[in-house]
Design a protein around this motif. Structure first.
Motif, PDB file in Angstrom:
ATOM      1  N   ILE A 387     162.038  91.510  11.906  1.00 22.40           N
ATOM      2  CA  ILE A 387     161.530  90.513  10.965  1.00 22.40           C
ATOM      3  C   ILE A 387     161.122  91.194   9.668  1.00 22.40           C
ATOM      4  CG2 ILE A 387     159.829  88.681  10.602  1.00 22.40           C
ATOM      5  CD1 ILE A 387     161.721  88.175  12.961  1.00 22.40           C
ATOM      6  N   ALA A 388     161.690  90.747   8.573  1.00 18.71           N
ATOM      7  CA  ALA A 388     161.310  91.263   7.251  1.00 18.71           C
ATOM      8  C   ALA A 388     160.392  90.256   6.561  1.00 18.71           C
ATOM      9  CB  ALA A 388     162.546  91.515   6.408  1.00 18.71           C
ATOM     10  N   LEU A 389     159.351  90.748   5.944  1.00 17.37           N
ATOM     11  CA  LEU A 389     158.386  89.901   5.237  1.00 17.37           C
ATOM     12  C   LEU A 389     158.477  90.188   3.740  1.00 17.37           C
ATOM     13  CD1 LEU A 389     155.311  90.373   7.614  1.00 17.37           C
ATOM     14  CD2 LEU A 389     156.948  88.489   7.598  1.00 17.37           C
ATOM     15  N   VAL A 390     158.732  89.135   2.978  1.00 17.74           N
ATOM     16  CA  VAL A 390     158.939  89.265   1.536  1.00 17.74           C
ATOM     17  C   VAL A 390     157.999  88.293   0.827  1.00 17.74           C
ATOM     18  CG1 VAL A 390     160.590  89.001  -0.358  1.00 17.74           C
ATOM     19  CG2 VAL A 390     161.350  89.899   1.853  1.00 17.74           C
ATOM     20  N   GLY A 391     157.472  88.733  -0.294  1.00 15.42           N
ATOM     21  CA  GLY A 391     156.606  87.835  -1.073  1.00 15.42           C
ATOM     22  C   GLY A 391     155.771  88.623  -2.054  1.00 15.42           C
ATOM     23  N   GLU A 392     155.178  87.913  -2.994  1.00 19.76           N
ATOM     24  CA  GLU A 392     154.352  88.576  -4.001  1.00 19.76           C
ATOM     25  C   GLU A 392     153.049  89.060  -3.386  1.00 19.76           C
ATOM     26  OE1 GLU A 392     152.452  84.350  -5.609  1.00 19.76           O
ATOM     27  OE2 GLU A 392     154.067  85.331  -6.741  1.00 19.76           O
ATOM     28  N   ASP A 519     155.364  99.295   6.982  1.00 17.40           N
ATOM     29  CA  ASP A 519     154.666  98.677   5.852  1.00 17.40           C
ATOM     30  C   ASP A 519     154.991  99.450   4.578  1.00 17.40           C
ATOM     31  OD1 ASP A 519     153.023  97.324   4.160  1.00 17.40           O
ATOM     32  OD2 ASP A 519     151.206  97.567   5.346  1.00 17.40           O
ATOM     33  N   GLU A 520     156.002  98.956   3.831  1.00 19.93           N
ATOM     34  CA  GLU A 520     156.447  99.618   2.595  1.00 19.93           C
ATOM     35  C   GLU A 520     156.748 101.095   2.861  1.00 19.93           C
ATOM     36  OE1 GLU A 520     157.038  98.091  -0.120  1.00 19.93           O
ATOM     37  OE2 GLU A 520     155.739  96.344  -0.349  1.00 19.93           O
ATOM     38  N   ALA A 521     157.391 101.373   4.001  1.00 21.22           N
ATOM     39  CA  ALA A 521     157.543 102.746   4.473  1.00 21.22           C
ATOM     40  C   ALA A 521     158.471 103.592   3.621  1.00 21.22           C
ATOM     41  CB  ALA A 521     158.031 102.746   5.929  1.00 21.22           C
ATOM     42  N   SER A 546     160.078  94.145  15.567  1.00 16.90           N
ATOM     43  CA  SER A 546     159.620  94.908  14.409  1.00 16.90           C
ATOM     44  C   SER A 546     159.320  94.007  13.218  1.00 16.90           C
ATOM     45  CB  SER A 546     160.663  95.957  14.012  1.00 16.90           C
ATOM     46  OG  SER A 546     161.903  95.350  13.746  1.00 16.90           O
ATOM     47  N   PHE A 547     158.332  94.444  12.441  1.00 14.47           N
ATOM     48  CA  PHE A 547     157.999  93.811  11.164  1.00 14.47           C
ATOM     49  C   PHE A 547     158.274  94.827  10.058  1.00 14.47           C
ATOM     50  CE2 PHE A 547     155.330  91.449  14.108  1.00 14.47           C
ATOM     51  CZ  PHE A 547     155.435  90.148  13.649  1.00 14.47           C
ATOM     52  N   ILE A 548     158.988  94.393   9.046  1.00 10.98           N
ATOM     53  CA  ILE A 548     159.261  95.269   7.902  1.00 10.98           C
ATOM     54  C   ILE A 548     158.717  94.588   6.648  1.00 10.98           C
ATOM     55  CG2 ILE A 548     161.022  96.491   6.574  1.00 10.98           C
ATOM     56  CD1 ILE A 548     162.895  96.141   8.986  1.00 10.98           C
ATOM     57  N   VAL A 549     157.689  95.219   6.077  1.00 10.90           N
ATOM     58  CA  VAL A 549     157.161  94.755   4.796  1.00 10.90           C
ATOM     59  C   VAL A 549     157.800  95.645   3.742  1.00 10.90           C
ATOM     60  CG1 VAL A 549     155.110  94.394   3.371  1.00 10.90           C
ATOM     61  CG2 VAL A 549     154.993  94.057   5.853  1.00 10.90           C
ATOM     62  N   ALA A 550     158.639  95.070   2.883  1.00 11.68           N
ATOM     63  CA  ALA A 550     159.420  95.896   1.969  1.00 11.68           C
ATOM     64  C   ALA A 550     159.386  95.365   0.549  1.00 11.68           C
ATOM     65  CB  ALA A 550     160.862  95.984   2.449  1.00 11.68           C
ATOM     66  N   THR A 555     166.676  97.196   1.346  1.00  8.37           N
ATOM     67  CA  THR A 555     166.410  97.880   2.622  1.00  8.37           C
ATOM     68  C   THR A 555     166.277  96.922   3.795  1.00  8.37           C
ATOM     69  OG1 THR A 555     164.007  97.828   2.284  1.00  8.37           O
ATOM     70  CG2 THR A 555     165.189  99.714   1.382  1.00  8.37           C
ATOM     71  N   ILE A 556     166.290  95.611   3.549  1.00 10.40           N
ATOM     72  CA  ILE A 556     166.060  94.658   4.642  1.00 10.40           C
ATOM     73  C   ILE A 556     167.276  93.746   4.873  1.00 10.40           C
ATOM     74  CG2 ILE A 556     163.555  94.669   4.331  1.00 10.40           C
ATOM     75  CD1 ILE A 556     163.885  91.983   2.825  1.00 10.40           C
ATOM     76  N   LYS A 557     168.417  94.110   4.297  1.00 13.37           N
ATOM     77  CA  LYS A 557     169.602  93.246   4.431  1.00 13.37           C
ATOM     78  C   LYS A 557     170.026  93.075   5.889  1.00 13.37           C
ATOM     79  CE  LYS A 557     172.234  95.460   1.506  1.00 13.37           C
ATOM     80  NZ  LYS A 557     173.434  95.781   0.680  1.00 13.37           N
ATOM     81  N   ASN A 558     169.732  94.055   6.733  1.00 14.51           N
ATOM     82  CA  ASN A 558     170.152  93.998   8.134  1.00 14.51           C
ATOM     83  C   ASN A 558     169.109  93.368   9.061  1.00 14.51           C
ATOM     84  OD1 ASN A 558     172.658  95.284   7.590  1.00 14.51           O
ATOM     85  ND2 ASN A 558     171.642  97.297   7.624  1.00 14.51           N
ATOM     86  N   ALA A 559     168.030  92.835   8.493  1.00  9.15           N
ATOM     87  CA  ALA A 559     166.997  92.207   9.322  1.00  9.15           C
ATOM     88  C   ALA A 559     167.546  90.948  10.003  1.00  9.15           C
ATOM     89  CB  ALA A 559     165.784  91.855   8.468  1.00  9.15           C
ATOM     90  N   ASP A 560     167.061  90.675  11.224  1.00 12.89           N
ATOM     91  CA  ASP A 560     167.490  89.462  11.935  1.00 12.89           C
ATOM     92  C   ASP A 560     166.969  88.208  11.241  1.00 12.89           C
ATOM     93  OD1 ASP A 560     168.781  90.907  14.032  1.00 12.89           O
ATOM     94  OD2 ASP A 560     166.801  91.351  14.871  1.00 12.89           O
TER      95      ASP A 560
END
Length: 605
Positions: A387-392, A519-521, A546-550, A555-560
């Motif tokens: 799971i990718a998390l996107v936002g301001e 987290d912004e790794a 998994s959670f990906i904060v990016a 870098t998150i194009k392959n997220a489910d």
């Protein structure tokens, strides 16, 4: 209730609570009190021996039994030496052990406290309590309080002997005691108030030191040296003024005690001299009273000194207890601890195997009541999903991750792990199944081997090597002169940011977690290292929730699933392809970022 009675009650409760922690040392205290009472008894015996020498031997000029007198005097000296030696041995050990106890209790509490405590508490505040406050209280307990007991016992014995010998002379000698008591009570209130202020400012100075050192580079780049120095001057000037006030109170109090005690001795000398001239009392008796006057007011002066120190120690004790008794915002219930154990005594045999399903069920959350972050938030994640998390900034990305990890708990609603409210499981059960990689990785002082194994202290050498290979850290480690035994320095400052990040990945992997947080790794490393890490991520996250904060959307194009958040709400949910086709918020973010990256490449070429 008046401030006076309130402060007195607070001080009594403080020491009452401090002594609850000292129950393992009660035998030591009892033994030391016996030593101090023995010492007081022996010291009170010497003036009686002097009186006997003058009246029975010098005045009569009969030295027939002087050998027995010398033997008795020698025995007293021998006993005094033994008691003093034992006192210093036991009291010194008690100081070390009480210091260890309070530091252990304080550090143990720091391990249990949740993220919110560190969000609102300065590092200097914590360091001041664990260091200087603990030193102050352990010194007071092991030396000051025992001096207080010795002084009190000494005064009781001397008073008894004086009244037994001559009541009138005793009353004259002790006539100043009521004035001593009144002045002591007055100065107690003043000194404890100033001591609390001094200790409070001391914490602020420690915090300023810590911030100044940690932020030295930032201060230089922003040219803030003069501003920081002026701010620090204000703190230290305030500390100086408050400390001077505290010192002045002690400087006034102690001379008052000395003056009053000298008056008591003067009364004894005046009346005693008169009585000797009239043959009312013997020369030995007046010498005895003069010696007893000195001995009586010596512990009075000692008590005055300890009394002044006790006010400072009370402020330190309050601050130590404040840390130790800090309530836990996140804690397991007694029933949960009975089944699963706690952070220090886990019952792993009762731990269920985690699959990794996560669900937010009508979750609301706020850091402060005026500003809600999530309201009736719902989200269901299947085991193994990326799971990718996107936002301001402030959209709720980190909040969702921290709630999922139970670093914070919902103010309303539930978070379910494998369809069970995670409050019905132990915190350690969940945290042991989480791998967390931060934007700015923190390594501990020590070697690369030790830092990787912090993820699993029982890991074998092969498991450590495999974790490093999976994180793509193996190759750079092999190029180092000492390889696995290379020192990383404080915070990992002997390694590059990319190298630290790879080691932090290996440290997370070696625990074999079912839930992984990034987290912004990759936001603070170069493109080449990012590519290495991205290759590692593909292998690491396989089969794990998994959670990906990016920040970098590439870098998150392959997220489910990619969740686009705005003010705590999911406004878009889908794969990269789906969201690009939708041409909504994510599409705009991605295309704008793509254009900016291309522009940067052109300008830098």
């Amino acid at each position: 209730m008046s401030n006076k009675s309130s402060n007195t009650k607070k001080s009594k409760n403080t020491w009452k609570n401090i002594f609850k922690f000292l129950s393992p040392f009660y035998k030591n205290f009892i033994f030391l009190m016996l030593l101090m009472s023995s010492m007081a008894f022996i010291e009170a015996k010497f003036p009686l021996m002097t009186r006997r020498l003058i009246d029975d031997y010098i005045e009569t000029k009969d030295l027939s039994n002087i050998n027995m007198y010398i033997l008795g005097y020698s025995v007293l000296i021998f006993l005094s030496t033994i008691v003093t030696k034992l006192f210093f041995m036991v009291s010194g050990r008690l100081e070390v052990e009480t210091s260890y106890l309070f530091r252990h209790k304080g550090f143990e509490k720091l391990q249990k406290l949740s993220f919110s405590y560190y969000d609102k508490t300065a590092l200097g505040w914590i360091m001041s309590r664990i260091t200087s406050d603990v030193n102050r209280i352990s010194e007071t307990i092991s030396w000051g309080l025992l001096d207080l007991f010795w002084g009190a016992f000494m005064m009781i014995i001397i008073t008894f002997n004086m009244f037994r010998i001559n009541v009138k002379l005793s009353l004259l000698t002790l006539s100043v005691v009521p004035l001593l008591v009144i002045s002591s009570l007055y100065f107690q209130r003043k000194m404890i108030k100033t001591s609390r202020n001094v200790r409070k400012i001391n914490s602020q100075i420690t915090a300023a030191y810590s911030e100044g050192i940690n932020g030295a580079i930032t201060s230089k780049t922003l040219v803030l040296e003069e501003y920081n120095l002026n701010a620090f001057k204000i703190l230290t000037r305030n500390m100086k003024n408050k400390s001077i006030n505290s010192a002045m109170l002690s400087a006034i109090y102690l001379p008052i005690v000395l003056t009053l005690s000298s008056l008591g001795m003067a009364f004894a000398l005046y009346y005693g001299g008169y009585s000797v001239s009239k043959n009312i009392i013997s020369i030995g008796t007046i010498v005895l009273f003069i010696n007893y006057s000195v001995l009586f007011f010596e512990p009075v002066r000692e008590i005055a000194r300890v009394f002044a120190e006790l006010q400072v120690a009370t402020a330190s004790a309050e601050r130590i207890l404040e840390l130790i008794n800090e309530p836990l915002e996140i804690k397991d219930t007694k029933n949960i601890i009975d089944i699963y154990g706690d952070n220090f005594n886990p019952k792993k045999e009762n731990w269920e195997k985690i699959k990794g399903d996560i669900e937010f069920e009508n979750v609301s959350f706020y850091y402060n009541k005026e500003e809600s972050i999530l309201e009736n938030f719902n989200l269901k994640i299947k085991s193994g999903q990326k799971i990718a998390l996107v936002g301001e900034t402030g959209s709720g990305k980190s909040t969702i991750v921290n709630l999922a990890c139970r670093f914070y708990e919902p103010t309303k609603g539930k978070v379910l792990i494998d369809d069970v409210d995670y409050k019905k499981r132990s915190q350690l059960w969940l945290h042991s199944n989480i791998g967390y990689v931060l934007q700015t990785p923190h390594l501990f002082s020590g070697t690369i081997r030790e830092n990787i194994r912090y993820g699993n202290l029982n890991a074998s050498e092969d498991e450590m090597i495999n974790a490093a290979k999976l994180a793509n850290a193996y190759n750079f480690i092999q190029k180092l002169e000492k390889k696995w035994d290379t020192e990383v320095g404080e915070g990992g400052n002997l390694l590059s940011t990319g190298e630290k990040q790879l080691i932090s990945f290996a440290r997370a992997i070696i625990a074999n977690p079912k839930i992984f947080i990034l987290d912004e790794a990759t936001s603070s490393i170069d493109a080449e290292t990012e590519e290495i890490i991205q290759n590692a991520i593909q292998k690491i996250l396989k089969g794990r929730t998994s959670f990906i904060v990016a920040h970098r959307l590439s870098t998150i194009k392959n997220a489910d699933r990619i969740l686009v958040l705005k003010k705590g709400k999911v406004i878009e949910d889908g794969t990269h392809t789906e969201l690009m086709d939708y041409k909504g918020h994510y599409y705009n973010l991605y295309t704008n970022q793509f254009i900016e990256e291309k522009r940067s490449i052109v300008l830098s070429s």
